[in-house]
Design an enzyme around this catalytic site. Structure first.
Site, short mmCIF file in Angstrom:
data_model
loop_
_atom_site.label_atom_id
_atom_site.label_comp_id
_atom_site.label_asym_id
_atom_site.label_seq_id
_atom_site.Cartn_x
_atom_site.Cartn_y
_atom_site.Cartn_z
N ILE A 420 0.91 -1.13 -0.04
CA ILE A 420 -0.05 0.07 -0.05
C ILE A 420 1.09 1.37 0.21
CG2 ILE A 420 -2.00 1.45 1.25
CD1 ILE A 420 -2.88 -1.29 2.47
N GLU A 421 0.75 2.11 -0.92
CA GLU A 421 1.66 3.27 -1.27
C GLU A 421 0.75 4.45 -0.75
OE1 GLU A 421 4.74 3.50 -2.19
OE2 GLU A 421 5.10 1.84 -3.39
N LEU A 422 1.00 5.12 0.47
CA LEU A 422 0.37 5.84 1.27
C LEU A 422 0.53 7.21 0.75
CD1 LEU A 422 1.14 5.02 4.88
CD2 LEU A 422 -0.79 4.50 3.72
#
Length: 587
Positions: A420-422
């Site tokens: 997951i790339e925030l």
């Protein structure tokens, strides 16, 4: 390796002799030199893209060079060598040197130098779990490595029945006797309830400069532990599941990034020179499964490159610690061949939390071929993306990546794995973190903890979106024998369809359980009805009566779930029902 000014080095030496603050901190002089090296870099461009789809894929393949994203304005800010420009041009990119970004970056680095030269130390501004937290300079919402560990250990000491701090390895500097840190895991579960529980593993901050990642995992831990006994979902998750959090996967590198450096790798001095700000290995290219498997496209053999893969598969102690721990969590349920799928009932989820790009990614990343469990991985990925609003897609970009963290979990063991790339920046502002990153991603982590028992099945079912008990005369509870009305809403449509469309079905049934979850021996299901009289839509209001005559005084968990016409039961949600024989009135 970026050049260092000789004059500046001499100035640093003089300052070190004159300044007690610098003399007191042995790393200060080195950090000042590294900052000066970073300021010398001018190969920063606005990369104008032909479409957002191409831009998202470039953000994956060139993530190490990505500095800012401006999707609405049609460009990415990237640090690019001539070879990188040549790789991107065939995809329709055009380039302009970004002097404004360079000036802004240098101003920030000047401020970092001033703090170091002035011997400034941050003062504690808040208390978190009985720990005084000042935070990273300029980013008070993000605890430092030491503060992160202190908060985690405080949770374990104050709630030993729910939390445990486990030392699982050492950072590179620690192994060399050069300071460094232990690699720790915060294990969360209710120890009073035994058995082999499904396990969610989350690692964060494997890339040092990605500020928001470790704080998000820590906020998730606090939501679980502080919510036990007061939040029904936090309570049943810790009763029936385990959550394992490797909060600081790359603590040596993180300390460099805390000075304001755009540091990505670990700090292994054997690579690119002991004093270079390009030294170290990219830990997320060093995992053993698929290491160096793409003929140089997915990682670099150049020790100074941001995606340098390390001298051999799993060579770095941080990666060894993570792989060793993950292999101890789950059995191997995937066959030896690349196209062998894990069984649908495989338990467990691995989340690797990164920033940034607003993406939810799943295997494979080293090929455009779908993973053997690709359809189920896509379903859960689209569910995560419903909560955070990010783009869900397979991990491969314009070019593949290899030696990544999902290799040990999905590639070896068959466990559902996601990156997951925030957010929108490596150094995400605190206001953006509170108002957007945390707000969208904490629910995604909670959902992962709910469905970890059967992640290849449950996300395909409907969700309970609201749940409550109607007609209670008092929040203190009801007398035994009182009939309580349960009301809920369920839907089968909570997917992010920005990249393809997830199939959905009508609701077919719903039920509740008291004190025993659906998977427990002796659990009794009680049916719920559609409020409008028929299950014939993808979203339904539900109701049912709870007879409380046989319930003892105290707090009871009521579990609720629903099923679609495809036969899939969705995630469980819960509420509390309090029975009190002294309650003053009946509903």
């Amino acid at each position: 390796m970026k050049p260092t000014s000789t004059l500046f080095s001499r100035t640093l030496l003089a300052l070190a002799l004159l300044s007690p603050a610098l003399y007191a901190h042995e790393d200060t002089q080195e950090n000042l030199q590294l900052i000066e090296q970073e300021k010398a870099s001018t190969n920063i461009y606005r990369a104008y893209f032909p479409s957002q789809e191409i831009a998202r894929k470039a953000a994956i393949s060139f993530h190490s060079q990505l500095l800012e994203s401006h999707y609405r304005d049609g460009y990415l800010v990237m640090e690019l060598e001539p070879a990188d420009l040549d790789k991107l041009r065939p995809f329709g990119f055009t380039f302009q040197r970004d002097t404004a970004f360079i000036e802004k970056r240098n101003q920030a680095l000047d401020a970092a130098q001033a703090r170091a030269l002035g011997g400034e130390t941050a003062k504690a501004t808040r208390q978190v779990e009985n720990v005084a937290v000042a935070g990273i300079p300029g980013y008070s919402c993000y605890p430092t490595v030491e503060e992160t560990y202190a908060i985690a250990k405080s949770l374990a000491s104050s709630k030993p029945n729910l939390a445990q701090w486990i030392d699982v390895g050492e950072s590179w500097q620690k192994t060399q006797g050069l300071g460094g840190y232990e690699i720790g895991v915060l294990k969360l579960t209710n120890k009073a309830k035994g058995g082999d529980k499904p396990k969610l593993f989350v690692n964060s901050a494997i890339h040092a400069r990605e500020y928001a990642t470790a704080p998000l995992a820590l906020d998730f831990a606090r939501w679980l532990v502080d919510g036990y006994g007061t939040d029904p979902d936090a309570t049943w998750i810790l009763d029936h599941h385990e959550v394992h959090l490797m909060l600081q996967t790359n603590p040596d590198g993180r300390k460099k990034a805390e000075t304001g450096l755009s540091w990505r790798k670990n700090t292994n001095q054997a690579y690119c020179g002991a004093t270079s700000n390009s030294r170290g290995a990219d830990l997320n290219r060093n995992f053993t499964f698929g290491w160096n498997s793409t003929n140089g496209q997915g990682s670099s053999g150049n020790t100074c490159n941001e995606t340098y893969r390390g001298r051999s598969a799993g060579s770095e102690p941080e990666v060894q610690a993570l792989e060793r721990y993950v292999r101890g969590l789950w059995p191997d349920r995937r066959g030896p061949n690349r196209n062998d799928a894990a069984p649908r009932d495989t338990s467990g989820i691995h989340l690797d939390i990164h920033s940034y790009s607003q993406l939810v990614l799943w295997p494979w990343g080293d090929t455009s071929q779908a993973a053997p469990n690709g359809t189920a991985l896509q379903t859960l990925g689209r569910k995560f993306a419903f909560f955070n609003g990010y783009t869900p897609q397979q991990s491969v970009g314009l070019y593949p990546t290899d030696g990544t963290s999902d290799g040990v979990s999905y590639g070896e063991l068959g466990v559902a794995a996601y990156t997951i790339e925030l957010g929108t920046a490596f150094f995400q502002s605190c206001s953006s973190y509170d108002n957007a990153v945390k707000k969208g991603n904490l629910p995604a982590l909670i959902y992962a903890a709910k469905v970890v028992r059967t992640p290849y099945v449950t996300p395909g079912g409907p969700d309970i979106t609201s749940l409550g008990l109607a007609g209670l005369a008092s929040t203190s509870g009801v007398r035994p024998g009182t009939v309580v009305t349960l009301k809920a809403v369920t839907t089968d449509s909570r997917y992010n369809n920005s990249n393809g469309t997830e199939p959905t079905q009508n609701i077919a049934a719903a039920e509740y359980y008291i004190d025993k979850a659906p998977w427990e021996t002796g659990a009794t299901a009680y049916p719920l009805q559609a409020t409008d009289g028929a299950f014939n839509a993808k979203t339904e209001s539900l109701s049912g009566s709870i007879a409380t005559g046989g319930l003892s005084n105290g707090k009871h968990l009521v579990y609720v779930r629903s099923r679609d016409t495809g036969g899939t039961w969705g995630a469980v949600s819960a509420t509390f029902l309090v029975i009190d024989s002294t309650a003053g009135s009946r509903p």
